[in-house]
Each structure stands twice: as structure tokens, then as C-alpha cells.
Design a protein around this motif. Structure first.
Motif, mmCIF file in Angstrom:
data_model
loop_
_atom_site.group_PDB
_atom_site.id
_atom_site.type_symbol
_atom_site.label_atom_id
_atom_site.label_comp_id
_atom_site.label_asym_id
_atom_site.label_seq_id
_atom_site.Cartn_x
_atom_site.Cartn_y
_atom_site.Cartn_z
ATOM 1 N N SER A 18 -19.340 18.699 -49.381
ATOM 2 C CA SER A 18 -18.816 17.635 -48.522
ATOM 3 C C SER A 18 -19.571 17.606 -47.201
ATOM 4 C CB SER A 18 -17.330 17.852 -48.253
ATOM 5 O OG SER A 18 -16.861 16.925 -47.292
ATOM 6 N N GLU A 19 -19.852 16.403 -46.719
ATOM 7 C CA GLU A 19 -20.466 16.250 -45.392
ATOM 8 C C GLU A 19 -19.499 15.595 -44.417
ATOM 9 O OE1 GLU A 19 -24.244 14.323 -45.680
ATOM 10 O OE2 GLU A 19 -24.973 15.641 -47.259
ATOM 11 N N SER A 20 -18.257 15.393 -44.868
ATOM 12 C CA SER A 20 -17.282 14.678 -44.038
ATOM 13 C C SER A 20 -16.241 15.597 -43.409
ATOM 14 C CB SER A 20 -16.574 13.609 -44.876
ATOM 15 O OG SER A 20 -15.854 14.194 -45.942
ATOM 16 N N ILE A 21 -16.242 16.882 -43.787
ATOM 17 C CA ILE A 21 -15.299 17.823 -43.197
ATOM 18 C C ILE A 21 -16.066 19.024 -42.649
ATOM 19 C CG2 ILE A 21 -13.379 17.114 -44.673
ATOM 20 C CD1 ILE A 21 -13.873 19.571 -46.407
ATOM 21 N N PRO A 22 -15.507 19.733 -41.673
ATOM 22 C CA PRO A 22 -16.206 20.890 -41.077
ATOM 23 C C PRO A 22 -16.422 22.001 -42.105
ATOM 24 C CG PRO A 22 -14.370 20.176 -39.700
ATOM 25 C CD PRO A 22 -14.235 19.448 -41.005
ATOM 26 N N PRO A 23 -17.437 22.828 -41.881
ATOM 27 C CA PRO A 23 -17.746 23.910 -42.818
ATOM 28 C C PRO A 23 -16.570 24.837 -43.117
ATOM 29 C CG PRO A 23 -19.528 23.647 -41.262
ATOM 30 C CD PRO A 23 -18.429 22.750 -40.798
ATOM 31 N N ALA A 24 -15.760 25.147 -42.106
ATOM 32 C CA ALA A 24 -14.613 26.034 -42.331
ATOM 33 C C ALA A 24 -13.635 25.428 -43.325
ATOM 34 C CB ALA A 24 -13.911 26.342 -41.014
#
Length: 242
Positions: free
Chosen positions: A75-81
Motif C-alpha cells: 500500500s502507498e496510501s497508509i503509513p508504513p507502521a
């Protein structure tokens, strides 16, 4: 050859999940799709057909699960954590929902964790973390360090790193694993790792092989000529190694 679709609403993931089961008996093979792949991908790539004889003979039963990569690690829409947390939920779905379902379908059968490309990451990662659930791992063209970019692929966490990422990165946690009880369980597994000589993830595979050796974990490691990171190569591999 039996081909049975199944699906249900997953309480863990809070969404509907599908899977496909091929075959009536034999060792269960939990199959993860490639990056953002679907539960029907293994058939679409010709890999089910490559195993037809073994399935029809009752030697193998394939459990092809769906992925949620687009809403987790890719996903590129949510933060890595949040990406890694969603992946952790996916692992819980496999352990708490898929494996009990497959056990009821085929009680007491041997269980193999398997995947190609990104599916190989899932297959290796879950088996190293939960070895008591599995008997064998068969991984083709895998990537075992998602945090570090390669010449062709970006790192998946945008330079973010935490404990959860560490414990879901085989190239990181395996060399530092000193829990003898867990290692004893891992040493009972059969590992078959296959990679192409021109594959962008070759070094990750060499590191995995070195770490398995260092930890006294028996395994088979094969380097195929060329990239060998496509369906026609995987069709030949499954016929040999699965």
C-alpha cells in the motif's frame, strides 16, 4: 480434478476473503500468490495444471489463498507502521481461519507452505515464525528483505523501521535467532529454496541460505540459470520440487 471455491467474511481482517481448493487428499499445500495476486492466480499461471497428476493421484491438495498486499505491504496510501500491522492481521487470518479450515477439510495431513515471488516471502516468513504449523517450505524467486531496495524494486517501508518489521524480515531476524526451542522446531522443517542466477533478489536468497546453514537448519538450495522469475520456470520447478 476437484476444484472447489470457498469464501467467508473474515472477523480478523473485517472483510470477505476467497480461496480455492484443488484436489481431494494428500499433503496440503498452502499457496500464497505473487505481489498483489489473487486466489486464482496459481491456476492462471499454469501451475495447477503442472501439478495435475499429483493432485488427481491424491498426493497433493492445494489451498490457494487471496492476498491483501495492496492494502498492507504494497500500500502507498497508509503509513508504513500501518502497513506492517495490516500484514500482521493477514498472518492471523491464515493461522486462525485458513489453517483450521484446511485441517477440517483434510484432517491430520502434512502441511507445506509455498509461494512464488512475493508469495515466497509469505511462505518462508510464516513458516519461520510458526514452524509448529508446517512440515515443509517450498519457495521460488523470493524476496526476504522488504525494507531494503534493490536495483529494480523499492523498499516497502519508506525508510521507516520498527520491531514489527524486524520480526517479519527473515534476512533480519533469522541470523539473530537464539531461542533454542524455536530453532528446534524450525530444524524439523524441510526447506527448498530456488532462485534464478539473474534474479534481482539473488543476494537475499544467498543470505537466507547462509543463515539456514549457520543455524543448523537443513535445506535444499538451487540456483537456476537466468532470471527464472516467471510462470514457465515455476511450472518446471513445481514438477521437480513440490
Amino acid at each position: 480434478m476437484l476444484r472447489n471455491p470457498h469464501g467467508w467474511y473474515s472477523p480478523v481482517l473485517e472483510r470477505h476473503m476467497d480461496l480455492l481448493v484443488y484436489g481431494h487428499a494428500g499433503a496440503r499445500v498452502l499457496i500464497f500468490p505473487t505481489r498483489r495476486g489473487r486466489f486464482y492466480e496459481y491456476e492462471k499461471l499454469g501451475l495447477v495444471e503442472a501439478l495435475r497428476d499429483k493432485i488427481e493421484q491424491g498426493w497433493l491438495q492445494l489451498i490457494c489463498v487471496d492476498s491483501i498486499d495492496a492494502e498492507s505491504l504494497y500500500s502507498e496510501s497508509i503509513p508504513p507502521a500501518e502497513r506492517i500491522q495490516r500484514h500482521i492481521a493477514y498472518e492471523a487470518y491464515i493461522l486462525q481461519e485458513v489453517l483450521p479450515f484446511s485441517e477440517k477439510l483434510n484432517p491430520g495431513s502434512f502441511l507445506i507452505s509455498h509461494g512464488c515471488s512475493f508469495g515466497a516471502f509469505h511462505a518462508v516468513n510464516i513458516a519461520l515464525r510458526h514452524p509448529e504449523q508446517f512440515g515443509k517450505v517450498v519457495a521460488f524467486s523470493g524476496r526476504y528483505n522488504l525494507a531494503v531496495p534493490t536495483s529494480e524494486f523499492r523498499g516497502l517501508f519508506d525508510d521507516y523501521y520498527d520491531e514489527n518489521i524486524y520480526y517479519h524480515t527473515p534476512n533480519h531476524f533469522l541470523p539473530n535467532l537464539h531461542d533454542e526451542q524455536l530453532l528446534a522446531k524450525i530444524r524439523k522443517l524441510e526447506f527448498v529454496i530456488v532462485i534464478g542466477s539473474d534474479d534481482p533478489f539473488l543476494e537475499s536468497n544467498f543470505q537466507l541460505e547462509r543463515d539456514l546453514t549457520h543455524k543448523g537448519i537443513s535445506h535444499e538450495f538451487y540456483v537456476w540459470e537466468g532470471r527464472a522469475h516467471q510462470a514457465d520456470a515455476w511450472q518446471k520447478m513445481v514438477d521437480i520440487y513440490l
